[in-house]
Structure formats: C-alpha cells, structure tokens
Design a protein around this motif. Structure first.
Motif, short mmCIF file in Angstrom:
data_model
loop_
_atom_site.label_atom_id
_atom_site.label_comp_id
_atom_site.label_asym_id
_atom_site.label_seq_id
_atom_site.Cartn_x
_atom_site.Cartn_y
_atom_site.Cartn_z
N LEU A 134 0.87 -1.18 -0.02
CA LEU A 134 0.07 -0.09 -0.23
C LEU A 134 0.73 1.28 0.00
O LEU A 134 0.59 2.37 -0.53
CB LEU A 134 -0.84 0.12 1.34
CG LEU A 134 -1.99 -1.09 1.15
CD1 LEU A 134 -2.84 -1.29 2.65
CD2 LEU A 134 -3.14 -0.81 -0.01
N VAL A 135 1.86 1.23 0.75
CA VAL A 135 2.95 2.47 0.63
C VAL A 135 3.35 2.66 -0.56
O VAL A 135 3.48 3.79 -0.97
CB VAL A 135 3.78 2.13 2.24
CG1 VAL A 135 5.03 3.31 1.82
CG2 VAL A 135 3.46 2.31 3.23
N GLU A 136 4.02 1.48 -1.20
CA GLU A 136 4.67 1.47 -2.59
C GLU A 136 3.67 1.92 -3.46
O GLU A 136 4.20 2.64 -4.61
CB GLU A 136 5.11 0.37 -2.78
CG GLU A 136 6.40 0.04 -1.93
CD GLU A 136 7.14 -1.44 -2.07
OE1 GLU A 136 6.57 -2.06 -2.78
OE2 GLU A 136 8.30 -1.59 -1.64
N ALA A 137 2.10 1.60 -3.32
CA ALA A 137 1.39 2.07 -4.45
C ALA A 137 0.92 3.48 -4.21
O ALA A 137 0.30 4.21 -4.94
CB ALA A 137 0.09 1.18 -4.40
N GLY A 138 1.58 4.19 -3.03
CA GLY A 138 1.29 5.69 -3.02
C GLY A 138 -0.33 5.76 -2.33
O GLY A 138 -0.90 6.85 -2.28
N LEU A 139 -0.91 4.75 -1.76
CA LEU A 139 -2.03 4.72 -1.16
C LEU A 139 -2.38 5.21 0.10
O LEU A 139 -3.45 5.22 0.82
CB LEU A 139 -2.81 3.61 -1.56
CG LEU A 139 -3.08 2.93 -2.82
CD1 LEU A 139 -3.24 1.61 -2.89
CD2 LEU A 139 -4.08 3.87 -3.54
#
Length: 175
Positions: A134-139
């Motif tokens: 989720l962090v890497e997806a910018g969410l």
C-alpha cells in the motif's frame, strides 16, 4: 558458529532451531537462572555446558554468539555484557524499551566490532507485506504516527509480564 542460549523459556525454540542446523551451529552452552531447567535442557539437547550466569558465558573464549532469550527488562544489560565480551548478540524482542537505549546499543556495537541481531520475525509477515504494498502504491499518505497492536494466547502464564497472564495485548507506538 559456536552458540550459547540464555533463557530456557522461549529459548527452547531457539535451541531446536540451532539443533536442526548442525552444519551451521554448534550449541555449546545453556544458561538459565533455574539450574535444574538448564540441566534438563542440556541433557535433552546434548549441550555440554550449563550455567546460571550470563557472565560465565561471556568469559568463554570459544563462544561466538550468545542468544538472549530473557525477559525484556534484562535485554539492555545482557546485550551490553555480550558485546563488551567481544561476542555477537542475538536478542529476542523487544530489543529494548527506548530509542535512547537503541542508540546506546548502536554505539556499543560499533565499539565492539560485533553485531546485535534482534528477533523481529513479524517484519516479513502478511500484514506488513500488505502495508508495504500500500505504501509503495502511494495509497497511504505521509505517516506521522503509528501503533501496532498484537494479541496472542500462550498456554502457560507469563510470570515476568505484569504479574503473569495467559494472554497478552502488546501495544507499541512510534513517531
């Protein structure tokens, strides 16, 4: 590597792990404040040396690693002793209780030329892997504060944690 385990509670799991990898580890000593428990573990697992004092292990030149499986309030002093003796330290979680204590251990580790290896097996668990995604997806947005709550049930009382409990809710916050 020649290893000693301190603490015959959760340390039993560490002993089993070392014994399952005899090509990598030689488990040479066990330390527990209960000599009878330590002696039984030594007998059951073919461990040659038994002691009730971590200082004895620190004086044994042939030990490379001391695996600390003691109650959390002892971790800081035990890791400091192990590093001062010129040995690597594996330490059960929680490593220590403050950032200052972590900073102190970083300095002690650097001075000793040895390593501190804390146990954090949950860092690769599904929950953290999902969070990483989720962090890497910018969410997730910018993190300013986080809490982690973990609940588990153990079959026997934990006498060193707030007077004993069969279940535990642990809460940690960080900025």
């Amino acid at each position: 590597m020649r290893v000693a385990v301190v603490g015959g509670g959760i340390g039993v799991f560490h002993i089993n792990a070392y014994k399952s990898l005899p090509e990598l580890y030689d488990l040479v000593a066990i330390c527990d404040i209960d000599r009878a428990k330590a002696q039984q573990l030594a007998t059951d697992h073919g461990i040659s040396h038994v002691t009730t004092d971590i200082a004895d292990l620190c004086q044994m030149d042939h030990i490379d690693v001391i695996d600390i499986c003691t109650p959390p309030h002892l971790h800081y002093d035990h890791v400091q002793q192990v590093l001062a003796a010129g040995k690597h330290a594996i330490c059960e979680k929680p490593l220590v209780s403050s950032l200052k204590a972590v900073d102190d251990l970083i300095v002690a580790e650097a001075k000793s030329g040895r390593r501190v290896m804390p146990i954090f097996q949950y860092r690769f668990g599904h929950g953290l892997q999902k969070l990483k995604f989720l962090v890497e997806a910018g969410l997730t947005g910018q993190a300013y504060f986080s809490t982690v709550e973990t609940a588990w049930r153990r079959p026997r009382p934990i006498t060193w944690y707030h007077g004993g409990s069969n279940g535990r809710l642990s809460r940690v916050g960080s900025c």
